[in-house]
Motif scaffolding. Structure first.
Motif, PDB file in Angstrom:
ATOM      1  N   THR A 103      42.424  59.186  23.426  1.00  0.00           N
ATOM      2  CA  THR A 103      41.792  58.569  24.455  1.00  0.00           C
ATOM      3  C   THR A 103      42.182  58.789  25.692  1.00  0.00           C
ATOM      4  OG1 THR A 103      43.254  56.643  24.390  1.00  0.00           O
ATOM      5  CG2 THR A 103      41.335  56.527  23.260  1.00  0.00           C
ATOM      6  N   ALA A 104      43.236  59.486  25.988  1.00  0.00           N
ATOM      7  CA  ALA A 104      43.663  60.241  27.090  1.00  0.00           C
ATOM      8  C   ALA A 104      43.200  61.403  27.583  1.00  0.00           C
ATOM      9  CB  ALA A 104      45.520  60.195  27.415  1.00  0.00           C
ATOM     10  N   LEU A 105      42.727  62.162  26.300  1.00  0.00           N
ATOM     11  CA  LEU A 105      42.384  63.668  26.670  1.00  0.00           C
ATOM     12  C   LEU A 105      40.722  63.524  26.341  1.00  0.00           C
ATOM     13  CD1 LEU A 105      44.809  65.542  24.342  1.00  0.00           C
ATOM     14  CD2 LEU A 105      45.053  65.200  26.822  1.00  0.00           C
ATOM     15  N   THR A 106      39.963  62.550  26.292  1.00  0.00           N
ATOM     16  CA  THR A 106      38.627  62.688  26.003  1.00  0.00           C
ATOM     17  C   THR A 106      37.986  61.525  26.984  1.00  0.00           C
ATOM     18  OG1 THR A 106      38.754  61.114  24.212  1.00  0.00           O
ATOM     19  CG2 THR A 106      38.738  63.679  23.908  1.00  0.00           C
ATOM     20  N   THR A 107      36.619  61.484  27.180  1.00  0.00           N
ATOM     21  CA  THR A 107      35.993  60.200  27.610  1.00  0.00           C
ATOM     22  C   THR A 107      36.069  59.142  26.807  1.00  0.00           C
ATOM     23  OG1 THR A 107      34.562  61.960  28.849  1.00  0.00           O
ATOM     24  CG2 THR A 107      33.839  59.563  28.832  1.00  0.00           C
ATOM     25  N   SER A 108      35.733  59.393  25.564  1.00  0.00           N
ATOM     26  CA  SER A 108      35.939  58.172  24.498  1.00  0.00           C
ATOM     27  C   SER A 108      36.139  58.707  23.366  1.00  0.00           C
ATOM     28  CB  SER A 108      34.482  57.576  24.595  1.00  0.00           C
ATOM     29  OG  SER A 108      33.596  58.150  24.035  1.00  0.00           O
ATOM     30  N   ALA A 109      36.808  57.883  22.528  1.00  0.00           N
ATOM     31  CA  ALA A 109      37.223  58.471  20.970  1.00  0.00           C
ATOM     32  C   ALA A 109      36.781  57.207  20.089  1.00  0.00           C
ATOM     33  CB  ALA A 109      38.424  58.620  20.831  1.00  0.00           C
ATOM     34  N   SER A 110      36.311  57.485  19.017  1.00  0.00           N
ATOM     35  CA  SER A 110      35.993  56.327  18.192  1.00  0.00           C
ATOM     36  C   SER A 110      36.143  56.935  16.619  1.00  0.00           C
ATOM     37  CB  SER A 110      34.623  55.545  18.147  1.00  0.00           C
ATOM     38  OG  SER A 110      33.595  56.663  18.089  1.00  0.00           O
ATOM     39  N   ALA A 111      36.210  55.799  15.680  1.00  0.00           N
ATOM     40  CA  ALA A 111      36.380  56.547  14.260  1.00  0.00           C
ATOM     41  C   ALA A 111      35.498  55.200  13.470  1.00  0.00           C
ATOM     42  CB  ALA A 111      37.951  56.387  13.859  1.00  0.00           C
ATOM     43  N   THR A 112      35.456  55.931  12.238  1.00  0.00           N
ATOM     44  CA  THR A 112      34.922  55.141  11.084  1.00  0.00           C
ATOM     45  C   THR A 112      35.417  55.619   9.708  1.00  0.00           C
ATOM     46  OG1 THR A 112      32.933  56.346  10.882  1.00  0.00           O
ATOM     47  CG2 THR A 112      32.633  54.597  12.236  1.00  0.00           C
ATOM     48  N   VAL A 113      35.591  54.490   8.816  1.00  0.00           N
ATOM     49  CA  VAL A 113      36.037  54.814   7.543  1.00  0.00           C
ATOM     50  C   VAL A 113      35.343  54.001   6.602  1.00  0.00           C
ATOM     51  CG1 VAL A 113      37.984  54.801   5.937  1.00  0.00           C
ATOM     52  CG2 VAL A 113      38.422  55.295   8.274  1.00  0.00           C
ATOM     53  N   ALA A 114      34.639  54.497   5.867  1.00  0.00           N
ATOM     54  CA  ALA A 114      33.647  53.780   4.821  1.00  0.00           C
ATOM     55  C   ALA A 114      33.415  54.701   3.593  1.00  0.00           C
ATOM     56  CB  ALA A 114      32.307  53.322   5.698  1.00  0.00           C
ATOM     57  N   ASP A 115      33.019  54.314   2.631  1.00  0.00           N
ATOM     58  CA  ASP A 115      32.545  54.851   1.503  1.00  0.00           C
ATOM     59  C   ASP A 115      33.340  56.184   1.280  1.00  0.00           C
ATOM     60  OD1 ASP A 115      30.755  52.986   1.038  1.00  0.00           O
ATOM     61  OD2 ASP A 115      29.182  53.911   2.296  1.00  0.00           O
ATOM     62  N   SER A 116      34.769  56.107   1.282  1.00  0.00           N
ATOM     63  CA  SER A 116      35.530  57.286   0.768  1.00  0.00           C
ATOM     64  C   SER A 116      35.416  58.477   1.924  1.00  0.00           C
ATOM     65  CB  SER A 116      35.753  57.843  -0.447  1.00  0.00           C
ATOM     66  OG  SER A 116      35.830  56.642  -1.378  1.00  0.00           O
ATOM     67  N   ARG A 117      35.049  58.235   3.100  1.00  0.00           N
ATOM     68  CA  ARG A 117      34.968  59.087   4.040  1.00  0.00           C
ATOM     69  C   ARG A 117      35.344  58.657   5.529  1.00  0.00           C
ATOM     70  NH1 ARG A 117      33.140  63.862   4.493  1.00  0.00           N
ATOM     71  NH2 ARG A 117      32.118  64.521   6.283  1.00  0.00           N
ATOM     72  N   ALA A 118      35.928  59.574   6.029  1.00  0.00           N
ATOM     73  CA  ALA A 118      36.427  59.027   7.650  1.00  0.00           C
ATOM     74  C   ALA A 118      36.018  60.017   8.512  1.00  0.00           C
ATOM     75  CB  ALA A 118      37.986  59.256   7.708  1.00  0.00           C
ATOM     76  N   THR A 119      35.591  59.688   9.611  1.00  0.00           N
ATOM     77  CA  THR A 119      34.966  60.254  10.714  1.00  0.00           C
ATOM     78  C   THR A 119      35.515  59.928  12.065  1.00  0.00           C
ATOM     79  OG1 THR A 119      32.813  60.547   9.542  1.00  0.00           O
ATOM     80  CG2 THR A 119      32.786  60.991  11.918  1.00  0.00           C
ATOM     81  N   ILE A 120      36.059  61.040  13.048  1.00  0.00           N
ATOM     82  CA  ILE A 120      36.530  60.552  14.367  1.00  0.00           C
ATOM     83  C   ILE A 120      35.387  61.325  15.093  1.00  0.00           C
ATOM     84  CG2 ILE A 120      38.025  61.060  15.883  1.00  0.00           C
ATOM     85  CD1 ILE A 120      40.135  60.878  13.598  1.00  0.00           C
TER      86      ILE A 120
END
Length: 128
Positions: A103-120
Motif C-alpha cells: 500500500t505504501a508503494l502503489t496507489t491501491s492494493a487488494s486481494a482475493t482468495v477463492a476457489d483455490s486461487r489467489a489474486t493480488i
C-alpha cells in the motif's frame, strides 16, 4: 475532443518459482516506462510486484503458474498476479508488513482468495 485511449493488456504466465520473478519485474518496469513514470515510481512498482509475487509463491500449489495481467491506460498501470493455491491457503493479513509495503508503494492494493486461487491487484497512477 480528446481521443479515448483504450487499455492495452499484456498477459504473462511464468512458473511459480522465484527464478522467474525477474521476468515480471522487467515487464513491470518496461510498461511503467512506457507511461513515462518517474524512475523512483518505476522502482517502487517493481518492488511492489516482487512483494506481491512473494506472497503468492508462499501459498502456490505444486507445479502452479503465476499469471500476470498488466493493463496500461493513459495514466495508470494495473498489475494483477494470480496463482493456484494449496488447500486452505490464506494471504497475510492486511495489517502485516507485506501489505504495508504494497500500500505504501502503489496507489491501491487488494486481494482475493477463492476457489483455490489467489489474486493480488496493484494499481499505480502516474504522478501529475
Amino acid at each position: 475532443m480528446e481521443p479515448v485511449i483504450e487499455d492495452d493488456v499484456v498477459l504473462l504466465t511464468v512458473p511459480a518459482d522465484v527464478g522467474y520473478l525477474g521476468v515480471l519485474r522487467t515487464a513491470t518496469a518496461g510498461l511503467a516506462a512506457r507511461l513515462h513514470f518517474a524512475l523512483d515510481e518505476i522502482e517502487d512498482l517493481r518492488i511492489a510486484v516482487d512483494e506481491a509475487c512473494a506472497m503468492l509463491l508462499a501459498i502456490a500449489s505444486r507445479g502452479a503458474e503465476l499469471e500476470c495481467r498488466f493493463a496500461v491506460s493513459d495514466d495508470a498501470l494495473t498489475v494483477e498476479v494470480g496463482v493456484a493455491t494449496i488447500r486452505g491457503a490464506r494471504l497475510p493479513a492486511e495489517s502485516s508488513f507485506a501489505w504495508k509495503v504494497l500500500t505504501a508503494l502503489t496507489t491501491s492494493a487488494s486481494a482475493t482468495v477463492a476457489d483455490s486461487r489467489a489474486t493480488i491487484r496493484l494499481l499505480t497512477r502516474r504522478a501529475p
